[in-house]
Design a protein around this motif. Structure first.
Motif, PDB file in Angstrom:
ATOM      1  N   ARG A 138       0.838  -1.211   0.000  1.00  0.00           N
ATOM      2  CA  ARG A 138       0.000   0.000   0.000  1.00  0.00           C
ATOM      3  C   ARG A 138       0.867   1.251   0.000  1.00  0.00           C
ATOM      4  O   ARG A 138       0.585   2.223  -0.700  1.00  0.00           O
ATOM      5  CB  ARG A 138      -0.943  -0.019   1.204  1.00  0.00           C
ATOM      6  CG  ARG A 138      -2.038  -1.080   1.086  1.00  0.00           C
ATOM      7  CD  ARG A 138      -3.162  -0.882   2.087  1.00  0.00           C
ATOM      8  NE  ARG A 138      -2.745  -0.514   3.406  1.00  0.00           N
ATOM      9  CZ  ARG A 138      -2.664  -1.315   4.448  1.00  0.00           C
ATOM     10  NH1 ARG A 138      -2.976  -2.587   4.306  1.00  0.00           N
ATOM     11  NH2 ARG A 138      -2.299  -0.875   5.617  1.00  0.00           N
ATOM     12  N   ALA A 139       1.949   1.237   0.781  1.00  0.00           N
ATOM     13  CA  ALA A 139       2.843   2.404   0.851  1.00  0.00           C
ATOM     14  C   ALA A 139       3.509   2.652  -0.505  1.00  0.00           C
ATOM     15  O   ALA A 139       3.594   3.803  -0.955  1.00  0.00           O
ATOM     16  CB  ALA A 139       3.896   2.185   1.938  1.00  0.00           C
ATOM     17  N   ARG A 140       3.970   1.596  -1.165  1.00  0.00           N
ATOM     18  CA  ARG A 140       4.601   1.755  -2.480  1.00  0.00           C
ATOM     19  C   ARG A 140       3.618   2.305  -3.501  1.00  0.00           C
ATOM     20  O   ARG A 140       3.959   3.159  -4.318  1.00  0.00           O
ATOM     21  CB  ARG A 140       5.177   0.423  -2.960  1.00  0.00           C
ATOM     22  CG  ARG A 140       6.412  -0.019  -2.196  1.00  0.00           C
ATOM     23  CD  ARG A 140       7.168  -1.154  -2.885  1.00  0.00           C
ATOM     24  NE  ARG A 140       6.324  -2.202  -3.445  1.00  0.00           N
ATOM     25  CZ  ARG A 140       6.151  -3.413  -2.900  1.00  0.00           C
ATOM     26  NH1 ARG A 140       6.765  -3.732  -1.775  1.00  0.00           N
ATOM     27  NH2 ARG A 140       5.380  -4.302  -3.481  1.00  0.00           N
ATOM     28  N   VAL A 141       2.398   1.835  -3.458  1.00  0.00           N
ATOM     29  CA  VAL A 141       1.375   2.324  -4.386  1.00  0.00           C
ATOM     30  C   VAL A 141       1.094   3.804  -4.125  1.00  0.00           C
ATOM     31  O   VAL A 141       0.994   4.599  -5.066  1.00  0.00           O
ATOM     32  CB  VAL A 141       0.080   1.479  -4.277  1.00  0.00           C
ATOM     33  CG1 VAL A 141      -1.069   2.128  -5.035  1.00  0.00           C
ATOM     34  CG2 VAL A 141       0.330   0.061  -4.770  1.00  0.00           C
ATOM     35  N   ARG A 142       0.996   4.193  -2.873  1.00  0.00           N
ATOM     36  CA  ARG A 142       0.773   5.614  -2.541  1.00  0.00           C
ATOM     37  C   ARG A 142       1.906   6.486  -3.077  1.00  0.00           C
ATOM     38  O   ARG A 142       1.665   7.561  -3.620  1.00  0.00           O
ATOM     39  CB  ARG A 142       0.647   5.794  -1.033  1.00  0.00           C
ATOM     40  CG  ARG A 142      -0.687   5.397  -0.497  1.00  0.00           C
ATOM     41  CD  ARG A 142      -0.854   5.843   0.961  1.00  0.00           C
ATOM     42  NE  ARG A 142      -1.934   5.099   1.551  1.00  0.00           N
ATOM     43  CZ  ARG A 142      -1.802   4.185   2.508  1.00  0.00           C
ATOM     44  NH1 ARG A 142      -0.632   3.918   3.022  1.00  0.00           N
ATOM     45  NH2 ARG A 142      -2.855   3.556   2.966  1.00  0.00           N
ATOM     46  N   VAL A 143       3.142   6.031  -2.923  1.00  0.00           N
ATOM     47  CA  VAL A 143       4.295   6.794  -3.417  1.00  0.00           C
ATOM     48  C   VAL A 143       4.201   6.946  -4.934  1.00  0.00           C
ATOM     49  O   VAL A 143       4.412   8.034  -5.474  1.00  0.00           O
ATOM     50  CB  VAL A 143       5.623   6.115  -2.997  1.00  0.00           C
ATOM     51  CG1 VAL A 143       6.806   6.705  -3.740  1.00  0.00           C
ATOM     52  CG2 VAL A 143       5.818   6.233  -1.490  1.00  0.00           C
ATOM     53  N   GLN A 144       3.870   5.866  -5.620  1.00  0.00           N
ATOM     54  CA  GLN A 144       3.758   5.934  -7.078  1.00  0.00           C
ATOM     55  C   GLN A 144       2.635   6.877  -7.500  1.00  0.00           C
ATOM     56  O   GLN A 144       2.782   7.636  -8.455  1.00  0.00           O
ATOM     57  CB  GLN A 144       3.543   4.538  -7.668  1.00  0.00           C
ATOM     58  CG  GLN A 144       4.787   3.687  -7.612  1.00  0.00           C
ATOM     59  CD  GLN A 144       4.573   2.306  -8.215  1.00  0.00           C
ATOM     60  OE1 GLN A 144       3.437   1.897  -8.494  1.00  0.00           O
ATOM     61  NE2 GLN A 144       5.665   1.584  -8.409  1.00  0.00           N
ATOM     62  N   ILE A 145       1.533   6.854  -6.803  1.00  0.00           N
ATOM     63  CA  ILE A 145       0.421   7.766  -7.113  1.00  0.00           C
ATOM     64  C   ILE A 145       0.868   9.213  -6.914  1.00  0.00           C
ATOM     65  O   ILE A 145       0.592  10.082  -7.748  1.00  0.00           O
ATOM     66  CB  ILE A 145      -0.824   7.432  -6.257  1.00  0.00           C
ATOM     67  CG1 ILE A 145      -1.419   6.096  -6.705  1.00  0.00           C
ATOM     68  CG2 ILE A 145      -1.864   8.552  -6.344  1.00  0.00           C
ATOM     69  CD1 ILE A 145      -2.512   5.578  -5.798  1.00  0.00           C
TER      70      ILE A 145
END
Length: 96
Positions: free
Chosen positions: A81-88
């Motif tokens: 979830r954290a990696r996805v947030r960073v990419q967003i």
């Protein structure tokens, strides 16, 4: 003969014809989704009880829906979830 006919005159060696089964496929899915009226439920259940191929399709559809429902209830791991947030956030910055 209509698909809603509950008589079993259409049976050949215990199994309904392929054309009749095709009429029931959508109704089987709607039965599983609780989208049929009670009278139609009884007709579909009677067909399933007398038709092994449709019973197999019914069981398969129920199993697939149960697996999908169970899978959709899982939460992604925190690091994902954290990696996805960073990419967003990175994409949002690029679009500005």
């Amino acid at each position: 003969m209509s698909a809603s006919d509950t008589s079993h005159e259409h049976l050949h060696d215990g199994d309904p014809t392929n054309a009749e089964c095709a009429d029931f496929l959508e109704r089987i899915v709607r039965l599983i989704d609780n989208e049929l009226e009670s009278g139609d439920c009884a007709v579909v259940r009677a067909h399933i009880d007398s038709c092994s191929p449709c019973l197999e399709r019914y069981d398969l559809q129920r199993t697939v829906k149960a697996v999908v429902a169970r899978s959709c209830g899982e939460t992604a791991p925190a690091d994902l979830r954290a990696r996805v947030r960073v990419q967003i956030q990175e994409i949002q910055l690029k679009l500005r």
